[in-house]
Structures are given as C-alpha cells and as structure tokens.
Scaffold this motif. Structure first.
Motif, short mmCIF file in Angstrom:
data_model
loop_
_atom_site.label_atom_id
_atom_site.label_comp_id
_atom_site.label_asym_id
_atom_site.label_seq_id
_atom_site.Cartn_x
_atom_site.Cartn_y
_atom_site.Cartn_z
N PRO A 111 0.74 -1.26 0.26
CA PRO A 111 0.04 0.23 0.26
C PRO A 111 0.73 1.37 0.29
N HIS A 112 1.86 0.95 -0.12
CA HIS A 112 2.79 2.38 0.69
C HIS A 112 3.65 2.75 -0.73
N LEU A 113 3.68 1.41 -1.58
CA LEU A 113 4.11 1.65 -2.59
C LEU A 113 3.44 2.83 -3.49
N ASP A 114 3.82 3.31 -5.65
CA ASP A 114 3.03 3.58 -5.91
C ASP A 114 3.53 2.84 -6.76
N LEU A 115 2.63 2.31 -8.25
CA LEU A 115 3.11 1.53 -9.94
C LEU A 115 3.60 1.85 -9.61
N GLU A 116 4.69 3.40 -10.45
CA GLU A 116 5.53 3.38 -11.44
C GLU A 116 6.74 3.37 -11.15
N ILE A 117 7.44 2.99 -9.92
CA ILE A 117 8.42 2.20 -9.25
C ILE A 117 8.49 0.39 -10.05
N TYR A 118 7.08 -0.32 -10.60
CA TYR A 118 7.67 -1.10 -11.13
C TYR A 118 7.57 -1.44 -12.48
#
Length: 341
Positions: free
Chosen positions: A203-210
């Motif tokens: 939950p604390h991470l943004d999708l962009e980093i994937y």
C-alpha cells in the motif's frame, strides 16, 4: 499512557497495526512510524531502502531522527522499539543512558543468529523486555520473552487442501531496490503463464516504480492475492513466512547487486534465506520447507518449481509451522505496557 514508538520497516508497521488495535484508545503514541497511525516526527516511509549503497543517503536523516527521539522521550511513559536494529539499538543505548528508569520494550529482535552476534550485548544491557518472534530465539538473549509470532494474529486464511487453478502471485518485496532488481525476472517469468498473474504492490508504494505491469492483475494486500493462488514467487522476507503459514506453495527468489551479494554471503552464516526454512533447520525438523533461488535466476528453473511443487507436503509442513508459531503477542505486549505482566 504515552508510548514512544520506533519502527522503520513496512513489516514493522504491519505488526504495529495489530498492537494498536489491542491497545485501543488507552495509548497515545509518538515517534517514527507510518503516517496512517498518526503524526510521527518523521514517517517510516522515509527509510524504505535496502542494500548497502541505498542506505548511505539516509544516514543524515537517521542521525537527526535519533537526536529528536531522545529529546522527546522525556514526555513518554514507555518505549516500544520494533525491528530495525541498525537504528533501534543505537536509540535504546542513548535512551537508557539518558533515562535509566524508562522501560524499553524491543519487539522483533535483531537476528544475531544470522549475523552481527555482537548486538546481543546491546539487547541484554539496554532493553528491559526483549520479545522474540521465533521459538528458537528464546534462549539467545538473557531476558527473552516469546509469545508466538505476530503473523498468526494477522492471517485469516489457512489452506487445508491443494488448489489447482493456474493462478500465480508475484511478490517483489516492499523496498524500491528489491523491486528494481526482481521485476525484470518477474516480467519474463509471467509470460510463461497463461492464467491470471497477480502482482502484489504494498500500500505504501506507487505503481510507477514497477515499470511495465501490463501482464499482471494488481493486488494491494498479500493475503488476498495468495489465498486462492496455486503458487507464488516471493522475494525473501516476511512475505515468505506469511505464505508458508497460509499453506500456499512458493519459491523464494532474491537478487541484488553482485558486490552486495558477495558481502552478504561473507557475513551472513546461514544455510537458508527463507524464514520457514530457517525455523525448521534451527529446530531440527528434517527437510527443506520451500525452494530458494538466489542471485542467478533462471526462468526454466523457476518454471520447474511451479510444475513440480508438492502442495500436500507443503500444507502438512504449514500445519507444523503454525503450531510452532501460535500465540497472542499483541495481548501480552499490552500487559507489559500497562505493567500487568
């Protein structure tokens, strides 16, 4: 009751959530934790890195946070440290030296059985209540308390029979560096499966980093993704133990830079990386709980793990693991906080 909290890891915040649920409105908190629990002096998300070189830019922030924690501790009744030994051991030392009468509770102790055994003396000297989460840790520290593992409080799904639906879950970790290292392999691996492929994004991470995640269905909750998955590929860490407890077969996968891997292999003296494997090994239970693939990741070998898994044996081992880890640590820690232990 005012409690000073220090937890820098996503997994630590997960356990803090269970504790706060048990505490109710009787406890007021301050310190370092996830912003969803209140107003920290600095959000634990600021420390979300892994790896020697990723940590270096955070040193200044850690020093400033340490000084601030010691400064504000005067206004708190007790101290609760959760995991994060690189920071929390220094904090425990400074707090006990300045406030010798203030009780310090340390939950999820440093893994001195894996590396840095010298940390044991800090726990013995500066911590009033060291609380272990693995049964084999009970005799490591002088005053160790063991009330079971917190994951048993948080997991609601326990598999009793094998699942055969082709669904595969991918968990790349909770730190940006882990995700960056594993996602190229996960993207390549996902193309080998025709059924639903689930990617768990904390939950604390943004999708962009994937990066490109077009082949995956996104889940924000690991248990929701795992509970009706036939198999999973999971980065080393708490999620591997979660899947082992649930009874969902998986392969552990781990990749970092060549230099960091070499340094880790030199200093970490363990037969296994996965927590379920370590628990079984330390307690003398025969056999490997799950497979482990480290650094040199080969797609054919990872596909082989899915095709040749033994879900019945995995579920049987999962039941043994649950018995070893069963307990209610949040309730027991509440008793300590309020001086009823």
């Amino acid at each position: 009751m005012k409690v000073l909290i220090s937890t820098l890891e996503p997994s630590g915040n997960l356990h803090l959530e269970s504790l706060l649920s048990e505490f109710g409105d009787e406890v007021e908190i301050g310190g370092i934790f996830d912003e969803k629990f209140g107003k920290p002096i600095v959000s634990s998300r600021e420390f979300g890195v892994m790896g020697i070189f990723a940590i270096l830019p955070k040193i200044k922030l850690a020093k400033q946070s340490l000084e601030k924690m010691v400064e504000i501790a005067v206004d708190f009744d007790k101290v609760l440290l959760i995991d994060s030994p690189a920071f929390n051991l220094r904090l425990a030392k400074k707090l006990k030296e300045k406030y010798p009468e203030k009780e310090i509770i340390y939950y999820i102790l440093p893994k001195v059985w894996a590396w840095k055994s010298g940390r044991k003396k800090f726990i013995d000297k500066y911590v009033d209540y060291p609380i272990a989460i693995f049964p084999f840790e009970k005799n490591i520290f002088e005053k160790t308390l063991y009330f079971g593992n917190p994951l048993l409080e948080q997991i609601s799904y326990f598999r009793e029979e094998p699942v055969e639906n082709g669904i595969v879950s991918f968990l790349a970790g909770s730190r940006k560096s882990e995700i960056k290292n594993l996602m190229p392999t996960f993207r390549e691996l996902a193309k080998e499966f025709s059924c639903e492929k689930r990617l768990v994004v904390p939950p604390h991470l943004d999708l962009e980093i994937y990066g490109d995640i077009s082949d995956f269905k996104i889940y924000r909750n690991s248990e929701e993704a795992l509970k009706n998955s036939e198999f999973a590929y999971i980065c080393s860490g708490t999620a591997t133990l979660e899947s082992a407890i649930m009874g969902v077969p998986f392969a552990l996968v781990f990749k970092t830079s060549s230099l960091e891997y070499s340094i880790g292999r030199k200093f970490v003296k363990l037969k296994y990386v996965g927590l379920a494997n370590i628990i079984f090994d330390k307690l003398g239970i025969c056999g490997e709980f799950h497979s482990e693939h480290l650094q040199n990741l080969k797609i054919k070998e990872l596909i082989h793990e899915f095709k040749n898994s033994n879900p019945k044996k995995f579920i049987s081992n999962s039941k043994i693991l649950r018995k070893l880890l069963n307990g209610n640590p949040s309730k027991e820690i509440r008793e300590i906080i309020f001086g009823k232990s």
